[in-house]
Design an enzyme around this catalytic site. Structure first.
Site, mmCIF file in Angstrom:
data_model
loop_
_atom_site.group_PDB
_atom_site.id
_atom_site.type_symbol
_atom_site.label_atom_id
_atom_site.label_comp_id
_atom_site.label_asym_id
_atom_site.label_seq_id
_atom_site.Cartn_x
_atom_site.Cartn_y
_atom_site.Cartn_z
ATOM 1 N N ILE A 122 4.983 -25.058 14.627
ATOM 2 C CA ILE A 122 4.190 -25.452 13.453
ATOM 3 C C ILE A 122 2.975 -24.529 13.241
ATOM 4 O O ILE A 122 2.496 -24.402 12.119
ATOM 5 C CB ILE A 122 3.751 -26.940 13.574
ATOM 6 C CG1 ILE A 122 3.401 -27.508 12.191
ATOM 7 C CG2 ILE A 122 2.593 -27.114 14.545
ATOM 8 C CD1 ILE A 122 3.255 -29.026 12.167
ATOM 9 N N VAL A 129 1.661 -30.158 20.914
ATOM 10 C CA VAL A 129 1.369 -29.503 19.647
ATOM 11 C C VAL A 129 -0.148 -29.346 19.446
ATOM 12 O O VAL A 129 -0.613 -28.368 18.851
ATOM 13 C CB VAL A 129 2.065 -30.260 18.487
ATOM 14 C CG1 VAL A 129 1.433 -31.594 18.195
ATOM 15 C CG2 VAL A 129 2.123 -29.399 17.243
ATOM 16 N N ASP A 130 -0.913 -30.283 19.970
ATOM 17 C CA ASP A 130 -2.372 -30.243 19.877
ATOM 18 C C ASP A 130 -2.920 -28.970 20.538
ATOM 19 O O ASP A 130 -3.718 -28.221 19.940
ATOM 20 C CB ASP A 130 -2.908 -31.501 20.585
ATOM 21 C CG ASP A 130 -4.354 -31.810 20.270
ATOM 22 O OD1 ASP A 130 -4.968 -31.079 19.473
ATOM 23 O OD2 ASP A 130 -4.873 -32.793 20.837
ATOM 24 N N SER A 157 3.839 -38.590 17.829
ATOM 25 C CA SER A 157 4.048 -39.586 18.905
ATOM 26 C C SER A 157 5.333 -39.420 19.710
ATOM 27 O O SER A 157 5.527 -40.152 20.682
ATOM 28 C CB SER A 157 3.999 -41.036 18.374
ATOM 29 O OG SER A 157 2.679 -41.438 18.140
ATOM 30 N N THR A 158 6.214 -38.488 19.316
ATOM 31 C CA THR A 158 7.518 -38.424 20.001
ATOM 32 C C THR A 158 7.534 -37.519 21.225
ATOM 33 O O THR A 158 8.578 -37.341 21.847
ATOM 34 C CB THR A 158 8.644 -37.958 19.049
ATOM 35 O OG1 THR A 158 8.415 -36.582 18.714
ATOM 36 C CG2 THR A 158 8.700 -38.807 17.794
ATOM 37 N N GLY A 159 6.389 -36.934 21.559
ATOM 38 C CA GLY A 159 6.307 -36.095 22.754
ATOM 39 C C GLY A 159 5.801 -36.929 23.917
ATOM 40 O O GLY A 159 6.436 -37.904 24.341
ATOM 41 N N TYR A 205 3.624 -39.132 23.972
ATOM 42 C CA TYR A 205 3.385 -40.541 23.637
ATOM 43 C C TYR A 205 4.659 -41.391 23.633
ATOM 44 O O TYR A 205 4.592 -42.606 23.511
ATOM 45 C CB TYR A 205 2.640 -40.665 22.308
ATOM 46 C CG TYR A 205 1.149 -40.388 22.402
ATOM 47 C CD1 TYR A 205 0.568 -39.943 23.590
ATOM 48 C CD2 TYR A 205 0.306 -40.571 21.310
ATOM 49 C CE1 TYR A 205 -0.789 -39.684 23.685
ATOM 50 C CE2 TYR A 205 -1.054 -40.322 21.396
ATOM 51 C CZ TYR A 205 -1.603 -39.874 22.580
ATOM 52 O OH TYR A 205 -2.951 -39.624 22.665
HETATM 53 P P1 ADP Z 1 2.279 -36.918 20.991
HETATM 54 O O1 ADP Z 1 1.196 -37.067 22.013
HETATM 55 O O2 ADP Z 1 1.877 -37.457 19.620
HETATM 56 O O3 ADP Z 1 3.583 -37.448 21.464
HETATM 57 P P2 ADP Z 1 3.140 -34.160 21.494
HETATM 58 O O4 ADP Z 1 2.414 -32.917 21.140
HETATM 59 O O5 ADP Z 1 3.379 -34.443 22.932
HETATM 60 O O6 ADP Z 1 2.352 -35.344 20.761
HETATM 61 O O7 ADP Z 1 4.536 -34.163 20.761
HETATM 62 C C1 ADP Z 1 4.730 -34.420 19.396
HETATM 63 C C2 ADP Z 1 5.923 -33.623 18.901
HETATM 64 O O8 ADP Z 1 5.522 -32.271 18.658
HETATM 65 C C3 ADP Z 1 7.079 -33.564 19.876
HETATM 66 O O9 ADP Z 1 8.295 -33.747 19.141
HETATM 67 C C4 ADP Z 1 7.001 -32.131 20.418
HETATM 68 O O10 ADP Z 1 8.276 -31.630 20.780
HETATM 69 C C5 ADP Z 1 6.479 -31.389 19.207
HETATM 70 N N1 ADP Z 1 5.807 -30.108 19.452
HETATM 71 C C6 ADP Z 1 5.209 -29.638 20.562
HETATM 72 N N2 ADP Z 1 4.689 -28.409 20.353
HETATM 73 C C7 ADP Z 1 4.963 -28.102 19.044
HETATM 74 C C8 ADP Z 1 4.719 -26.972 18.203
HETATM 75 N N3 ADP Z 1 4.065 -25.900 18.652
HETATM 76 N N4 ADP Z 1 5.161 -27.021 16.908
HETATM 77 C C9 ADP Z 1 5.810 -28.097 16.437
HETATM 78 N N5 ADP Z 1 6.082 -29.187 17.172
HETATM 79 C C10 ADP Z 1 5.671 -29.183 18.464
#
Ligand code: ADP
Length: 171
Positions: A13, A35-36, A119-121, A123
């Protein structure tokens, strides 16, 4: 109803050139993993500096910052629920995340937005259920806001993409 304004893509992203990308943040808004962490690394330290001034964000709400070094002009930070089995108000909280993001989209006059699967990572929210909520709220936003021209769901892996494809086909 399917809409060609809703698109799926399987990429990072942080490389997406939309008016806004959404960050799946935590309550502190001070960065984290997944992703954060990727968004903060790509945007640079000015993003963290601006986030420090926001004083956190409750679950289900959203806050907007500039995108700094990202190709996206804005970052909308929202805090999804941690999955606790589905009986702790998780579906409503997740829906509220999307609605909070779309209300900032309207307020700022944005036309294009890219979402990760909130939330699907870490969380732990089940992908199928989360993607159904995401698609439902996206359709609602498109019906309510004619300025909105594209909603991109960024799937980081093929399991996520499949869940979104199913959600788009089902409803
Ligand atoms: P949460 O804590 O809300 O679950 P995460 O970051 O652990 O957040 O995951 C949320 C989603 O983002 C997951 O599906 C993960 O695979 C996805 N994700 C992680 N890194 C990236 C990225 N660089 N770009 C897009 N999606 C990502």
């Amino acid at each position: 109803m399917t809409s060609d304004k809703i698109q799926l893509t399987e990429e990072d992203i942080t490389g997406i050139k939309a008016d806004a990308i959404v960050n799946a943040a935590n309550n502190s808004l001070l960065g984290g993993g997944g992703v954060d962490g990727a968004i903060h690394r790509a945007a640079g330290p000015e993003l963290l500096a601006q986030c420090r001034g926001l004083g956190g964000c409750p679950t289900g709400e959203a806050r907007i910052t500039k995108g700094y070094n990202l190709p996206a002009a804005w970052v909308i930070h929202t805090v999804g629920p941690v999955w606790r089995g589905g009986t702790q108000g998780e579906p409503e909280l997740l829906a509220r995340c999307y609605r909070s993001c779309f209300s900032l989209v309207r307020e700022y006059g944005l036309k294009t937005i890219a979402f990760p699967a909130i939330s699907t990572g870490v969380y732990g929210y089940p992908k199928e259920e989360a993607s159904r909520i995401a698609v439902r709220e996206a359709r609602r936003a498109l019906a309510e806001n004619k300025e909105l021209t594209a909603i991109l769901f960024v799937c980081f892996n093929s399991a996520t993409r499949l869940a979104y494809q199913k959600a788009l086909a089902d409803d």
